[in-house]
Design a protein around this motif. Sequence first.
Motif, PDB file in Angstrom:
ATOM      1  N   LEU A 186      66.199 -20.095  47.616  1.00  0.00           N
ATOM      2  CA  LEU A 186      67.224 -19.991  46.445  1.00  0.00           C
ATOM      3  C   LEU A 186      68.225 -18.976  46.749  1.00  0.00           C
ATOM      4  O   LEU A 186      68.124 -18.052  47.071  1.00  0.00           O
ATOM      5  CB  LEU A 186      66.336 -19.507  45.328  1.00  0.00           C
ATOM      6  CG  LEU A 186      66.795 -20.025  43.859  1.00  0.00           C
ATOM      7  CD1 LEU A 186      66.726 -21.596  43.901  1.00  0.00           C
ATOM      8  CD2 LEU A 186      65.976 -19.425  42.826  1.00  0.00           C
ATOM      9  N   LEU A 199      71.910 -20.963  40.351  1.00  0.00           N
ATOM     10  CA  LEU A 199      70.708 -21.028  41.211  1.00  0.00           C
ATOM     11  C   LEU A 199      70.700 -22.312  41.980  1.00  0.00           C
ATOM     12  O   LEU A 199      70.857 -23.373  41.418  1.00  0.00           O
ATOM     13  CB  LEU A 199      69.548 -21.128  40.266  1.00  0.00           C
ATOM     14  CG  LEU A 199      69.127 -19.651  39.690  1.00  0.00           C
ATOM     15  CD1 LEU A 199      67.727 -20.093  38.775  1.00  0.00           C
ATOM     16  CD2 LEU A 199      69.249 -18.775  40.271  1.00  0.00           C
ATOM     17  N   VAL A 218      71.286 -17.267  44.861  1.00  0.00           N
ATOM     18  CA  VAL A 218      71.823 -16.644  43.577  1.00  0.00           C
ATOM     19  C   VAL A 218      73.332 -16.684  43.938  1.00  0.00           C
ATOM     20  O   VAL A 218      73.639 -15.717  44.196  1.00  0.00           O
ATOM     21  CB  VAL A 218      71.038 -15.518  43.251  1.00  0.00           C
ATOM     22  CG1 VAL A 218      71.631 -14.964  41.812  1.00  0.00           C
ATOM     23  CG2 VAL A 218      69.593 -15.663  43.253  1.00  0.00           C
ATOM     24  N   ALA A 264      64.512 -21.475  38.004  1.00  0.00           N
ATOM     25  CA  ALA A 264      64.216 -20.777  39.204  1.00  0.00           C
ATOM     26  C   ALA A 264      63.295 -21.453  40.081  1.00  0.00           C
ATOM     27  O   ALA A 264      63.508 -22.082  41.339  1.00  0.00           O
ATOM     28  CB  ALA A 264      64.062 -19.336  39.319  1.00  0.00           C
TER      29      ALA A 264
END
Length: 298
Positions: free
Chosen positions: A156, A271, A158, A133
Amino acid sequence: MELRHLQHFVAVAEDQHFTRAAERLMVSQSGLSASIRALERELQTPLFVRTTRRVTLTEAGRALLAEAERILAQVRAAHEAVAAVQGVLRGTLAVGTEQCIAGVHVAELLAAFRRRHPDVEIRLRQWGSAALAEEVAAGRLDLAFAYRVDADPDQLRVVPLTGEPMTVLCHPEHRLAGAGAPVTPEDLADEVFVDFHPDWGPRRATDAAFAAAGVRRTVALEVNDVHSLLDLVDENLGVAVVPRHFRHKRPSLTALPLKDTGEAAYETVALVPSPRATSPAARALMELLDTGARDAGT
C-alpha cells in the motif's frame, strides 16, 4: 493453479454458498464444486467447512483468500493495462472513501473521471479508514481516500493530500462557548463526547490527540454519520472534536480551536496499491486529482 479455480474460490468465499456463487458466476453448481475440489487437492487441504446452509473458510482458506484476491486484482490490472495501451480505458474503477473527506471533492472528481473515461464502470464504497486500507491492500478496491494509516509499503502506498487541525464543536449555550477561546484536551476531560465509530478517521485522530496529551475520555454517543453527530451536538447532548472543515457544515454551532495537538492532527491521504498492482483506471484518477480536481475545504 488455474485462475478460474481462484475466481471460483473467491466467489464461494464471498457468498458463503455454492448455489449463489454458481448463479453469480453463471456456471453449474457441480462444475463449481469440482473446481473447488481440484483446488483443495492441489493444495492438499480443505478450504471450506461445508454445512447444509452455508460454507465458511478454514484457516487455510482464509490464508488463501487474501492472496487470491491480490492475484486476481493484478490479473485484472494487466488486462486493463493492455487495453489502455490500445488507447481505450475500460474495466472497473472501485473507489473507497470516508465521509466528508478533506483534500478532495470525491463526487466532482468521479464526475470528471466519467466524462473522460465513459467506458469505465465506477463503483464507490464508504467505510472507515482501517477497513479501506484492508480493502485496497486485498485488491477489492483500486484506491481509497482516507485518514492516514500505517501500511506495508510493499502492499500500500500512502499519498498525502492535505492536513488540518482539529476543532471542538459545541452548543452556543455550552460553558466553553462563551469564552470563545482555544481549548486543550485537559479542558475537555470531564465532557460528554459525541464521536464516530473507532474505525473512522476523525475518531482515530481525536483518540491519538487525547492519548498524546495523557487525557482519558469516554465517548458516550457514538455514531456512523456526520449529520447525526452534528444533530446531537446541536441538541447540547455533548461536544465533538472534528477536523476543522466540519465547522462549515453547521454554522449554528460554536467552533473552538483545539490546542496542543500538532499543526496537522488530521491528515487526509490517498491509499493506492503497489505500482505493479495499480490499475490504469486508478492511475488515471490520481492523474486527474493532481491536475487540480482537489477541493481542500470540504
